[in-house]
Design an enzyme around this catalytic site. Structure first.
Site, short mmCIF file in Angstrom:
data_model
loop_
_atom_site.label_atom_id
_atom_site.label_comp_id
_atom_site.label_asym_id
_atom_site.label_seq_id
_atom_site.Cartn_x
_atom_site.Cartn_y
_atom_site.Cartn_z
N LYS A 186 0.86 -1.15 -0.02
CA LYS A 186 -0.04 0.05 -0.09
C LYS A 186 0.72 1.13 0.01
O LYS A 186 1.75 1.75 1.60
CB LYS A 186 -0.89 -0.36 1.28
CG LYS A 186 -1.75 1.33 1.15
CD LYS A 186 -2.53 1.75 2.23
CE LYS A 186 -1.27 2.84 2.43
NZ LYS A 186 -2.09 3.99 1.62
N GLY A 239 7.19 4.96 7.77
CA GLY A 239 6.67 6.87 7.39
C GLY A 239 7.17 6.96 9.30
O GLY A 239 7.81 6.77 10.05
N SER A 240 6.07 7.78 9.66
CA SER A 240 5.84 8.27 10.56
C SER A 240 6.22 7.31 12.13
O SER A 240 5.06 6.61 11.84
CB SER A 240 4.68 9.67 11.57
OG SER A 240 3.99 9.02 11.06
N THR A 241 6.38 8.42 13.26
CA THR A 241 6.98 7.05 14.72
C THR A 241 5.43 6.95 15.27
O THR A 241 4.66 5.96 15.55
CB THR A 241 7.93 7.77 15.59
OG1 THR A 241 9.20 8.47 14.99
CG2 THR A 241 7.50 7.28 16.51
N VAL A 243 2.69 7.07 13.58
CA VAL A 243 1.64 5.71 12.77
C VAL A 243 2.44 4.67 13.13
O VAL A 243 1.64 3.35 13.18
CB VAL A 243 1.08 6.57 11.49
CG1 VAL A 243 1.29 5.01 10.87
CG2 VAL A 243 0.79 7.10 11.04
N GLY A 244 3.71 4.59 13.16
CA GLY A 244 4.27 3.64 13.64
C GLY A 244 3.94 2.92 15.19
O GLY A 244 3.30 1.59 15.04
N GLU A 262 10.80 1.21 10.05
CA GLU A 262 11.49 1.87 9.61
C GLU A 262 10.45 3.48 9.64
O GLU A 262 10.12 4.14 8.61
CB GLU A 262 12.16 2.08 8.18
CG GLU A 262 13.72 2.77 8.94
CD GLU A 262 14.25 3.33 6.96
OE1 GLU A 262 14.01 1.78 6.06
OE2 GLU A 262 14.82 4.41 6.69
N CYS A 296 14.82 10.27 5.57
CA CYS A 296 14.63 10.49 7.71
C CYS A 296 15.47 9.99 7.66
O CYS A 296 16.16 10.18 8.95
CB CYS A 296 13.39 8.46 7.51
SG CYS A 296 14.17 7.32 6.40
N GLU A 394 11.10 15.94 14.57
CA GLU A 394 11.56 15.64 13.36
C GLU A 394 11.03 16.55 12.32
O GLU A 394 9.53 16.54 11.85
CB GLU A 394 11.19 14.39 12.67
CG GLU A 394 11.52 13.39 11.18
CD GLU A 394 11.50 12.87 10.60
OE1 GLU A 394 10.17 11.86 11.05
OE2 GLU A 394 11.89 11.78 10.15
#
Ligand code: NDP
Length: 498
Positions: A186, A239-241, A243-244, A262, A296, A394
């Site tokens: 996706k 992606g972002s921390t 959403v991680g 990551e 990143c 970030e």
């Protein structure tokens, strides 16, 4: 700024894509219209898939995994498909770069370079497909022999972001395929085209139906459903921390799927007084401006020895003003457009916050009027306090914060003063200094007197809140395997019940 000379024309109308499940293209869904970040005109139309579409793609990937049409091939046969895909990518390099630029806003020359790296990823993964192996124990006594097998994890969900849509995809897909797993990908809704084009490439290369599927749509709907899906065995998320973290919760609440993450970075670039200053200046200007800082591993924190700080910042500011910012389709452009409106607002918000908090704006901080796109000049802040937002968050844009140190201990302490640990760089001619810093700074990727160097042999991934697991290289294939230990007994069993 240099005169803009377009080398490729914009498409006459937006190109409509289908989505790809079980070796077939599907359509008939509402379409998301993507505008080129560099030009403001419609370039692609991408299906807004439903969760039912995702379920069908996962079912197809499950069938293709269980029927052994991929996992059951020899490593040599899997390598053959990956090498054919590399050859097709080489032929289609310019076309793929073009669509990448139109959706992402990065410079065309950079996009072509990224696709060269993607080709190398396929070639590297082909090698690993043939050499992947387990282990054996011949030390368990004469009656027992132990085998340690590596088996593919199964169905992998792959969620990729918009900053390097094709590069991040290709730092994962060939390595996942080398392991024998099947994939449901996706891409970010705003940069889906090249992930879909890869389906054409893999089909042409001979990948069996169902092994690589692409479901498009928003992260909140399709991405979230993937993280929660009970039949996805592993999720690779970049992606972002934030959403991680939500993926970790979703995995725990569903089927404990294995996770590769990551996430964000706030990467230190440490310069000692004995460094080659001109090289370091050039490298940090590149490190913060490459891909408009939407990277990143961008060098977002300059940590420079106080005795050379003033001279360093002055040379750096001068260099940053000479970066060629412009139309991403112009061959001469070094820095293109900001990819989304939301990211543009985020970056400008951080620049305003830096000023408000009292950091000194040395250069940049402005938007640029070029065509119909969104552009921000590479920006340097000096006198940045360690508690300021621009020091800690970030930013994901071309905004560099500069800090000063007096001792090596202080440099290491500032470098480690972050929740992240993705990448770091040190500049010194003294090998003891360089090695001490590389051993003590907590980051998954480290560069000594260079920046963003590497190849598909080298593993990628983060320490601390920058993520879990490693992608690329041998490690990147092993990540998508699980270990099974097989115990083989010889001779007659010593009976328990006599
Ligand atoms: P996100 O983390 O939201 O997006 C990354 C990917 O996750 C996209 O494919 C997105 O899909 C998808 N996604 C979004 N929401 C969910 C969800 N709930 N569950 C599963 N997947 C989801 O990043 P943003 O685009 O919002 O960017 C915000 C910040 O994240 C940036 O400013 C940057 O700091 C950081 N970032 C870091 C990246 C990195 O490489 N480490 C890459 C991108 C962002 P869709 O885009 O379709 O919504």
């Amino acid at each position: 700024m240099d005169k803009i000379t377009k080398t490729a024309a914009l498409p006459e109308s937006a190109r409509e894509f289908g989505f790809y499940v079980d070796g077939a293209w599907r359509g008939g869904r509402p379409l998301f219209e993507r505008l080129s970040p560099g030009h403001g005109v419609p370039v692609t139309l991408i299906p807004k898939c439903t969760v039912e579409d995702l379920n069908e793609a996962v079912a197809a990937a499950r069938r293709a995994f269980e029927d052994r049409s991929w996992a059951g091939l020899s490593g040599a046969d899997r390598a053959g498909v990956l090498l054919r895909a590399a050859a097709i990518l080489r032929e289609r390099r310019d076309e793929i770069a073009y669509w990448e630029v139109l959706e992402n806003g990065k410079p065309i020359a950079q996009a072509r370079g990224e696709i060269e790296h993607c080709i190398a990823c396929f070639e590297m993964a082909a090698g690993v497909a043939r050499t992947l192996h387990g282990d054996s124990y011949n030390s368990l006594g004469d009656n027992l022999f132990g085998l340690v097998l590596r088996e593919p994890v199964g169905v992998v969900g792959l969620i990729t972001p918009w900053n390097f849509p094709f590069l991040l995809l290709c730092e994962r897909v060939p390595f996942i395929l080398a392991s024998g797993c099947t994939i449901v990908a996706k891409p970010s809704e705003v940069t889906s085209a090249t992930t879909l084009i890869l389906a054409e490439v893999l089909e042409q290369a001979g990948l069996p139906a169902g092994v690589y599927n692409v479901v498009t749509g928003s992260g909140r709907v399709i991405g979230q459903a993937m993280a929660e899906h009970p039949d996805i065995d592993m999720l690779s998320f970049t992606g972002s921390t934030a959403v991680g973290r939500s993926c970790v919760h979703a995995a725990a609440d569903s089927n404990f799927k294995k996770l590769g993450l990551e996430l964000g970075g706030k990467n230190p670039f440490i310069v000692f007084a004995d460094a080659n200053i001109d090289d370091a200046v050039d490298a940090v200007a590149f490190g913060i401006s490459f891909n408009t800082g939407q990277c990143c591993v961008s060098s977002s924190r300059l940590i420079v020895e106080r005795s050379i700080a003033a001279e360093f910042e002055q040379k750096l500011a001068e260099k940053m003003t000479r970066i060629r910012i412009g139309d991403p389709l112009d061959e001469e452009t070094q820095v293109g457009a900001i990819t989304t409106d939301a990211q543009n607002d985020t970056i400008l918000g951080f620049i305003a916050k830096g000023r408000e908090e009292g950091a000194t704006l040395v250069t940049g901080g402005t938007t640029l009027e070029i065509g119909g796109g969104r552009y921000i000049a590479p920006t340097l802040f000096s006198g940045v306090g360690r508690d300021m937002e621009i020091a800690r968050e970030e930013i994901f844009g071309p905004v560099l914060s500069s800090f000063h140190f007096d001792t090596i201990e202080e440099a290491i302490e500032i470098a480690n003063d972050t929740i992240y640990g993705l990448a770091a760089s040190v500049w010194s001619q003294n090998i003891e200094t360089a090695l001490t810093v590389s051993r003590r700074v907590r980051a998954g990727r480290f560069w000594v007197n260079t920046i963003m160097a590497g190849g598909p042999e080298m593993p990628l991934g983060g320490f601390k809140q920058s993520g879990w697991g490693r992608e690329a290289g041998v490690y990147g294939v092993e990540e998508y395997t699980q270990i099974k230990s097989v115990h083989i007994e010889f001779g007659n069993r010593a009976h328990w019940i006599k």
